[in-house]
Scaffold this active site. Structure first.
Site, PDB file in Angstrom:
ATOM      1  N   LYS A 116       0.803  -1.225   0.000  1.00  0.00           N
ATOM      2  CA  LYS A 116       0.000   0.000   0.000  1.00  0.00           C
ATOM      3  C   LYS A 116       0.834   1.272   0.000  1.00  0.00           C
ATOM      4  O   LYS A 116       0.422   2.284  -0.556  1.00  0.00           O
ATOM      5  CB  LYS A 116      -0.941  -0.010   1.192  1.00  0.00           C
ATOM      6  CG  LYS A 116      -2.013  -1.064   1.115  1.00  0.00           C
ATOM      7  CD  LYS A 116      -3.155  -0.595   1.978  1.00  0.00           C
ATOM      8  CE  LYS A 116      -3.890  -1.661   2.673  1.00  0.00           C
ATOM      9  NZ  LYS A 116      -4.821  -1.080   3.648  1.00  0.00           N
ATOM     10  N   GLY A 165      -9.116  -4.676   7.100  1.00  0.00           N
ATOM     11  CA  GLY A 165      -9.126  -3.851   8.319  1.00  0.00           C
ATOM     12  C   GLY A 165      -8.056  -4.230   9.326  1.00  0.00           C
ATOM     13  O   GLY A 165      -7.987  -3.648  10.412  1.00  0.00           O
ATOM     14  N   LYS A 201      -2.779  10.842   7.598  1.00  0.00           N
ATOM     15  CA  LYS A 201      -3.690  11.703   8.352  1.00  0.00           C
ATOM     16  C   LYS A 201      -5.007  10.949   8.484  1.00  0.00           C
ATOM     17  O   LYS A 201      -5.460  10.310   7.519  1.00  0.00           O
ATOM     18  CB  LYS A 201      -3.894  13.002   7.550  1.00  0.00           C
ATOM     19  CG  LYS A 201      -4.866  13.960   8.160  1.00  0.00           C
ATOM     20  CD  LYS A 201      -4.183  14.897   9.117  1.00  0.00           C
ATOM     21  CE  LYS A 201      -5.205  15.656   9.932  1.00  0.00           C
ATOM     22  NZ  LYS A 201      -4.693  16.005  11.270  1.00  0.00           N
ATOM     23  N   TYR A 202      -5.633  10.974   9.659  1.00  0.00           N
ATOM     24  CA  TYR A 202      -6.948  10.348   9.792  1.00  0.00           C
ATOM     25  C   TYR A 202      -7.989  11.334   9.263  1.00  0.00           C
ATOM     26  O   TYR A 202      -8.080  12.471   9.741  1.00  0.00           O
ATOM     27  CB  TYR A 202      -7.247   9.981  11.255  1.00  0.00           C
ATOM     28  CG  TYR A 202      -8.618   9.372  11.413  1.00  0.00           C
ATOM     29  CD1 TYR A 202      -8.850   8.061  11.038  1.00  0.00           C
ATOM     30  CD2 TYR A 202      -9.688  10.118  11.901  1.00  0.00           C
ATOM     31  CE1 TYR A 202     -10.120   7.493  11.142  1.00  0.00           C
ATOM     32  CE2 TYR A 202     -10.957   9.562  12.007  1.00  0.00           C
ATOM     33  CZ  TYR A 202     -11.158   8.252  11.629  1.00  0.00           C
ATOM     34  OH  TYR A 202     -12.415   7.699  11.723  1.00  0.00           O
ATOM     35  N   HIS A 208     -16.499   6.317   2.449  1.00  0.00           N
ATOM     36  CA  HIS A 208     -15.663   5.418   1.642  1.00  0.00           C
ATOM     37  C   HIS A 208     -16.348   5.284   0.280  1.00  0.00           C
ATOM     38  O   HIS A 208     -17.438   4.732   0.185  1.00  0.00           O
ATOM     39  CB  HIS A 208     -15.542   4.054   2.326  1.00  0.00           C
ATOM     40  CG  HIS A 208     -14.838   3.027   1.499  1.00  0.00           C
ATOM     41  ND1 HIS A 208     -13.644   2.441   1.877  1.00  0.00           N
ATOM     42  CD2 HIS A 208     -15.162   2.455   0.310  1.00  0.00           C
ATOM     43  CE1 HIS A 208     -13.267   1.574   0.955  1.00  0.00           C
ATOM     44  NE2 HIS A 208     -14.180   1.553  -0.008  1.00  0.00           N
ATOM     45  N   LYS A 237     -16.634  -3.639   5.693  1.00  0.00           N
ATOM     46  CA  LYS A 237     -17.916  -3.191   5.149  1.00  0.00           C
ATOM     47  C   LYS A 237     -19.084  -4.083   5.582  1.00  0.00           C
ATOM     48  O   LYS A 237     -18.929  -5.290   5.701  1.00  0.00           O
ATOM     49  CB  LYS A 237     -17.823  -3.178   3.623  1.00  0.00           C
ATOM     50  CG  LYS A 237     -16.748  -2.226   3.118  1.00  0.00           C
ATOM     51  CD  LYS A 237     -16.287  -2.547   1.718  1.00  0.00           C
ATOM     52  CE  LYS A 237     -15.049  -1.743   1.370  1.00  0.00           C
ATOM     53  NZ  LYS A 237     -14.375  -2.214   0.163  1.00  0.00           N
ATOM     54  N   GLU A 275     -10.097   2.686  -4.384  1.00  0.00           N
ATOM     55  CA  GLU A 275     -10.810   3.156  -3.197  1.00  0.00           C
ATOM     56  C   GLU A 275     -10.365   4.567  -2.805  1.00  0.00           C
ATOM     57  O   GLU A 275      -9.161   4.851  -2.777  1.00  0.00           O
ATOM     58  CB  GLU A 275     -10.557   2.205  -2.022  1.00  0.00           C
ATOM     59  CG  GLU A 275     -11.101   0.810  -2.281  1.00  0.00           C
ATOM     60  CD  GLU A 275     -11.096  -0.098  -1.040  1.00  0.00           C
ATOM     61  OE1 GLU A 275     -11.863  -1.048  -1.028  1.00  0.00           O
ATOM     62  OE2 GLU A 275     -10.319   0.168  -0.095  1.00  0.00           O
ATOM     63  N   ARG A 292      -8.649  -7.355  -7.550  1.00  0.00           N
ATOM     64  CA  ARG A 292      -9.469  -8.582  -7.608  1.00  0.00           C
ATOM     65  C   ARG A 292     -10.932  -8.183  -7.646  1.00  0.00           C
ATOM     66  O   ARG A 292     -11.260  -7.010  -7.522  1.00  0.00           O
ATOM     67  CB  ARG A 292      -9.223  -9.405  -6.333  1.00  0.00           C
ATOM     68  CG  ARG A 292      -9.493  -8.547  -5.106  1.00  0.00           C
ATOM     69  CD  ARG A 292      -9.489  -9.305  -3.815  1.00  0.00           C
ATOM     70  NE  ARG A 292      -9.454  -8.406  -2.679  1.00  0.00           N
ATOM     71  CZ  ARG A 292     -10.480  -7.766  -2.167  1.00  0.00           C
ATOM     72  NH1 ARG A 292     -11.674  -7.884  -2.721  1.00  0.00           N
ATOM     73  NH2 ARG A 292     -10.361  -6.975  -1.125  1.00  0.00           N
ATOM     74  N   ARG A 338     -24.636  -7.479   3.922  1.00  0.00           N
ATOM     75  CA  ARG A 338     -23.877  -8.710   4.151  1.00  0.00           C
ATOM     76  C   ARG A 338     -24.441  -9.412   5.373  1.00  0.00           C
ATOM     77  O   ARG A 338     -24.310  -8.905   6.498  1.00  0.00           O
ATOM     78  CB  ARG A 338     -22.403  -8.388   4.419  1.00  0.00           C
ATOM     79  CG  ARG A 338     -21.708  -7.715   3.257  1.00  0.00           C
ATOM     80  CD  ARG A 338     -20.219  -7.630   3.541  1.00  0.00           C
ATOM     81  NE  ARG A 338     -19.532  -6.837   2.536  1.00  0.00           N
ATOM     82  CZ  ARG A 338     -18.218  -6.777   2.411  1.00  0.00           C
ATOM     83  NH1 ARG A 338     -17.443  -7.469   3.245  1.00  0.00           N
ATOM     84  NH2 ARG A 338     -17.656  -6.035   1.484  1.00  0.00           N
TER      85      ARG A 338
HETATM   86  P1  ADP Z   1      -8.135  -2.550   4.170  1.00  0.00           P
HETATM   87  O1  ADP Z   1      -7.267  -2.865   3.002  1.00  0.00           O
HETATM   88  O2  ADP Z   1      -7.702  -3.230   5.426  1.00  0.00           O
HETATM   89  O3  ADP Z   1      -9.589  -2.708   3.864  1.00  0.00           O
HETATM   90  P2  ADP Z   1      -8.253   0.330   3.668  1.00  0.00           P
HETATM   91  O4  ADP Z   1      -7.047   1.118   3.448  1.00  0.00           O
HETATM   92  O5  ADP Z   1      -9.082  -0.025   2.458  1.00  0.00           O
HETATM   93  O6  ADP Z   1      -7.895  -1.006   4.481  1.00  0.00           O
HETATM   94  O7  ADP Z   1      -9.203   1.061   4.711  1.00  0.00           O
HETATM   95  C1  ADP Z   1     -10.363   0.465   5.239  1.00  0.00           C
HETATM   96  C2  ADP Z   1     -11.213   1.506   5.938  1.00  0.00           C
HETATM   97  O8  ADP Z   1     -10.473   2.112   7.016  1.00  0.00           O
HETATM   98  C3  ADP Z   1     -11.654   2.672   5.084  1.00  0.00           C
HETATM   99  O9  ADP Z   1     -12.801   2.391   4.345  1.00  0.00           O
HETATM  100  C4  ADP Z   1     -11.890   3.743   6.133  1.00  0.00           C
HETATM  101  O10 ADP Z   1     -13.114   3.566   6.791  1.00  0.00           O
HETATM  102  C5  ADP Z   1     -10.789   3.485   7.116  1.00  0.00           C
HETATM  103  N1  ADP Z   1      -9.591   4.304   6.799  1.00  0.00           N
HETATM  104  C6  ADP Z   1      -8.470   3.902   6.148  1.00  0.00           C
HETATM  105  N2  ADP Z   1      -7.588   4.909   6.038  1.00  0.00           N
HETATM  106  C7  ADP Z   1      -8.144   5.981   6.635  1.00  0.00           C
HETATM  107  C8  ADP Z   1      -7.733   7.344   6.880  1.00  0.00           C
HETATM  108  N3  ADP Z   1      -6.536   7.789   6.482  1.00  0.00           N
HETATM  109  N4  ADP Z   1      -8.602   8.158   7.514  1.00  0.00           N
HETATM  110  C9  ADP Z   1      -9.814   7.725   7.927  1.00  0.00           C
HETATM  111  N5  ADP Z   1     -10.251   6.464   7.764  1.00  0.00           N
HETATM  112  C10 ADP Z   1      -9.443   5.601   7.122  1.00  0.00           C
END
Ligand code: ADP
Length: 452
Positions: A116, A165, A201-202, A208, A237, A275, A292, A338
């Site tokens: 990533k 997650g 940054k959060y 999403h 999700k 995403e 995928r 789901r």
């Molecule tokens: P994974 O590959 O484990 O699914 P992702 O990078 O797709 O991880 O992130 C999954 C979820 O985590 C996102 O849909 C979002 O809700 C949360 N998330 C990820 N990165 C951030 C971020 N920088 N800020 C806020 N939420 C985030």
């Protein structure tokens, strides 16, 4: 087109692939573990091969067994589904070496996008906005803390190899950062045998939003619109919708174009997902690419009328896309719930076991993708996804009401499920208003806890 295909997966997605193959006149070979001998996919495929005992590491993750089963059965292609080996570049590479068509992108692309932090760099170079954060991977907690201090809290600590997650933590300040970094890193080491981390940054109050991509082997790339997957628990999700009810046509067009650019920058072929997080001010940021098919692909199929599994097979067989971006029209609104075998009253603990009685809803615009049948025993060895209920209607409101009716009709007797929890979520005012962000479920859970 291929004459015979092996499905390196199980359960609902294996069944979904078997159905597409059947329509296309492709013979199917299922694989199953000893725990799955009664599983629906093993019964519906033309042939079924046992590949080992229940633990995934001894069966569904055993590459050499999957490759041997493919060659021995005379199959020409492998569909990896999602989960298991679906994002394992080594597996795709081995398929190529064995002259087996892999239904997915090239192994180099899987490798580049699967990491990533590297994917972030590829996207930045292509001018795709990414979440502000580290450019280089980090391994050391103190160094990472200094970077987080600079970015400003809250920050998201993420595993480069992460997925589902896992390996992810939100740090609200410098003090809690170090222990959370260690926990996330440990989790990643354990789940992915990789301790590479990065910091973002959060993004607070985000949605999403992900774009479905199809790319053929001749440089044609289109997007099939977006899915809003903001309803999550622990970053996983639960309910997905297409399209997103809160973005304008202009923003949709812009994000779609950026997603296509992102796929092109990755050298992508086959079906994939870009995403993004969309913040309160409608700024969007790339978070990752999934190389995928996704669990939630069905809602895109319902609103576009395009069968994504069939498209995957056609692309892998060397067919050019049969449509351009202009041909893709989004029709109405689709929602997926789901249904998991789990108990929301007890912290969503998995609830495997025997399904004694089963009744699924039907009717116009209701679709069920499941591995269940009456009398089936869900084994404890795999994930808890039991069924995907999808409704499709002209408007979001109608799709919601159709879903509430469908959930109300569903009977899965013998195990615990999250059906009532999903029903309650969809009756929340914020949900009905479309006013949802990725922390919606946690907020509802907090409210429920306070009230009990
Ligand atoms: P994974 O590959 O484990 O699914 P992702 O990078 O797709 O991880 O992130 C999954 C979820 O985590 C996102 O849909 C979002 O809700 C949360 N998330 C990820 N990165 C951030 C971020 N920088 N800020 C806020 N939420 C985030």
């Amino acid at each position: 087109m291929f004459k015979k295909l092996l499905i390196a997966n199980r359960g609902e997605i294996a069944v979904r692939i078997i159905r597409a193959c059947r329509e296309m006149g492709i013979e199917t070979v299922a694989v199953y573990s000893t725990a799955d001998k009664d599983c629906l996919h093993a019964q519906l495929a033309d042939e079924a091969v046992c590949i080992g005992p229940a633990p995934p590491k001894d069966s569904y993750l055993r590459m050499e067994r999957l490759l041997s089963a493919t060659l021995a059965s005379g199959a020409e292609a492998i569909h990896p589904g999602f989960g298991f080996l679906s994002e394992n570049s080594k597996f795709a590479e081995l398929c190529a070496k064995c002259n087996i068509a892999y239904i997915g992108p090239d192994s180099n692309v899987i490798e580049r996008m699967g990491n990533k932090s590297e994917a972030r760099n590829t996207m930045m170079a292509a001018g795709v906005p990414v979440v502000p954060g580290t450019k280089e991977p980090v391994y050391d907690a103190t160094k990472a803390q200094a970077i987080a201090d600079e970015i400003g809290y809250p920050v998201m600590i993420k595993a480069s190899a992460g997925g589902g997650g896992k390996g992810m933590r939100i740090a609200h300040d410098s003090v809690e950062f170090i222990p959370l970094f260690h926990t996330a890193q440990q989790e990643s080491k354990h789940a992915f045998a990789d301790d590479t981390m990065y910091i973002e940054k959060y993004i607070e109050g985000a949605r999403h939003i992900e774009f479905q991509i199809l790319a053929d082997q001749y440089g044609n790339v289109v997007h099939l619109g977006e899915r809003d997957c903001s309803i999550q628990r622990r970053h996983q999700k639960m309910i997905e919708e297409a399209p997103c009810s809160m973005i304008s046509d202009e923003l949709r067009k812009e994000m779609g174009e950026v997603a296509v650019r992102a796929a092109k920058a990755a050298g992508y072929t086959n079906a994939g997902t870009i995403e993004f997080l969309l913040d309160k001010n409608q700024n969007y940021y790339f978070i990752e690419m999934n190389t995928r098919i996704q669990v939630e692909h069905g809602i895109t199929e319902m609103v576009t009328g395009i069968d994504l599994i069939k498209e995957q097979l056609k692309i892998a067989a060397g067919e050019p896309l049969g449509f351009t971006q202009e041909d893709i029209k989004i029709n109405g609104h689709a929602i997926e719930c789901r249904i998991n075998a789990e108990n929301p009253e007890h912290n969503f603990i998995p609830s495997p076991g025997k399904v004694n009685a089963l009744h699924f809803p039907g009717g116009f615009g209701v679709r069920i993708d499941t591995l269940l049948y009456q009398g089936y025993t869900i084994p404890p060895s795999y994930d808890s996804l039991a069924a995907k209920v999808i409704t499709h209607a002209t408007t979001r409101d109608e799709a919601i009401h159709k879903m509430l009716g469908a959930l109300g009709e569903t009977i899965i007797d013998g195990i615990d499920t999250n059906i009532d929890f999903l029903f309650d979520l969809m009756n929340e005012e914020e949900y009905l208003d479309g006013d949802i962000t990725t922390d919606f479920v946690e907020k509802v859970l907090d409210r429920k806890k306070r009230m009990s």
